[in-house]
Design a protein around this motif. Structure first.
Motif, mmCIF file in Angstrom:
data_model
loop_
_atom_site.group_PDB
_atom_site.id
_atom_site.type_symbol
_atom_site.label_atom_id
_atom_site.label_comp_id
_atom_site.label_asym_id
_atom_site.label_seq_id
_atom_site.Cartn_x
_atom_site.Cartn_y
_atom_site.Cartn_z
ATOM 1 N N ARG A 3 27.459 5.533 87.824
ATOM 2 C CA ARG A 3 26.858 4.759 86.576
ATOM 3 C C ARG A 3 28.273 4.998 85.681
ATOM 4 N NH1 ARG A 3 23.642 8.954 83.759
ATOM 5 N NH2 ARG A 3 23.600 7.826 81.436
ATOM 6 N N ALA A 4 29.005 5.405 85.966
ATOM 7 C CA ALA A 4 30.180 5.370 85.000
ATOM 8 C C ALA A 4 31.382 3.870 86.129
ATOM 9 C CB ALA A 4 31.542 6.690 84.789
ATOM 10 N N ALA A 51 29.287 1.385 86.369
ATOM 11 C CA ALA A 51 28.682 0.314 86.869
ATOM 12 C C ALA A 51 28.939 0.808 85.603
ATOM 13 C CB ALA A 51 26.837 0.456 87.245
ATOM 14 N N ILE A 52 29.522 1.036 84.935
ATOM 15 C CA ILE A 52 29.602 0.446 83.166
ATOM 16 C C ILE A 52 31.466 0.217 83.234
ATOM 17 C CG2 ILE A 52 30.814 1.330 81.076
ATOM 18 C CD1 ILE A 52 28.192 3.881 81.489
ATOM 19 N N GLU A 92 30.755 -3.368 84.430
ATOM 20 C CA GLU A 92 30.441 -4.283 83.315
ATOM 21 C C GLU A 92 32.080 -4.275 81.811
ATOM 22 O OE1 GLU A 92 27.208 -2.438 81.604
ATOM 23 O OE2 GLU A 92 25.946 -2.562 83.380
ATOM 24 N N LEU A 93 32.463 -3.905 81.651
ATOM 25 C CA LEU A 93 33.861 -3.861 81.532
ATOM 26 C C LEU A 93 34.730 -4.650 81.881
ATOM 27 C CD1 LEU A 93 35.546 -2.604 78.577
ATOM 28 C CD2 LEU A 93 36.029 -1.311 80.290
ATOM 29 N N ILE A 146 32.886 2.653 73.961
ATOM 30 C CA ILE A 146 31.883 2.663 75.439
ATOM 31 C C ILE A 146 31.619 3.974 75.245
ATOM 32 C CG2 ILE A 146 32.318 2.706 77.645
ATOM 33 C CD1 ILE A 146 33.987 -0.690 76.937
ATOM 34 N N HIS A 193 28.299 6.883 75.350
ATOM 35 C CA HIS A 193 27.902 7.226 76.611
ATOM 36 C C HIS A 193 28.541 8.941 77.335
ATOM 37 C CE1 HIS A 193 26.358 3.863 78.019
ATOM 38 N NE2 HIS A 193 27.069 3.184 78.169
ATOM 39 N N LEU A 210 33.625 8.494 83.117
ATOM 40 C CA LEU A 210 34.874 7.463 82.428
ATOM 41 C C LEU A 210 36.041 7.520 81.711
ATOM 42 C CD1 LEU A 210 31.041 6.259 79.906
ATOM 43 C CD2 LEU A 210 32.487 5.073 81.844
#
Length: 90
Positions: free
Chosen positions: A20-21, A23-24, A27-28, A43, A47, A54
């Motif tokens: 998940r991190a 993927a974030i 996106e960033l 961000i 989250h 992250l």
């Protein structure tokens, strides 16, 4: 024909915190490549459950941004293209 378990896409609910991190962070990176200046602190606020995963990723983006800004302010700065559309990070 059924896909092997390893090849099946995982739903966001079943993804690990690391996935998940990642993927974030992806996106960033895409936002930065489009010329956006995302707020990294927001961000983390969005989250909190992924803060541990992250923080190192966001620190890397912050270091790259600081290094880029420092280079832009030197004598060779005009030779460095701005980060934005068409610029690929990584």
């Amino acid at each position: 024909m059924e896909m092997p378990v390893a090849a099946q896409p995982r739903s966001p609910d079943s993804a690990s915190p690391e996935e998940r991190a990642d993927a974030i962070a992806g996106e960033l990176r895409e936002k930065i490549e489009r010329g956006e200046k995302p707020d990294l602190a927001s961000i983390l606020e969005a989250h909190p459950e992924l803060e541990e995963e992250l923080r190192p990723r966001l620190a890397m983006f912050r270091l790259l941004e600081d290094a880029y800004d420092e280079l832009r302010s030197t004598d060779i700065g005009p030779l460095i293209p701005p980060i934005g559309k068409g610029t690929r990070l990584g």
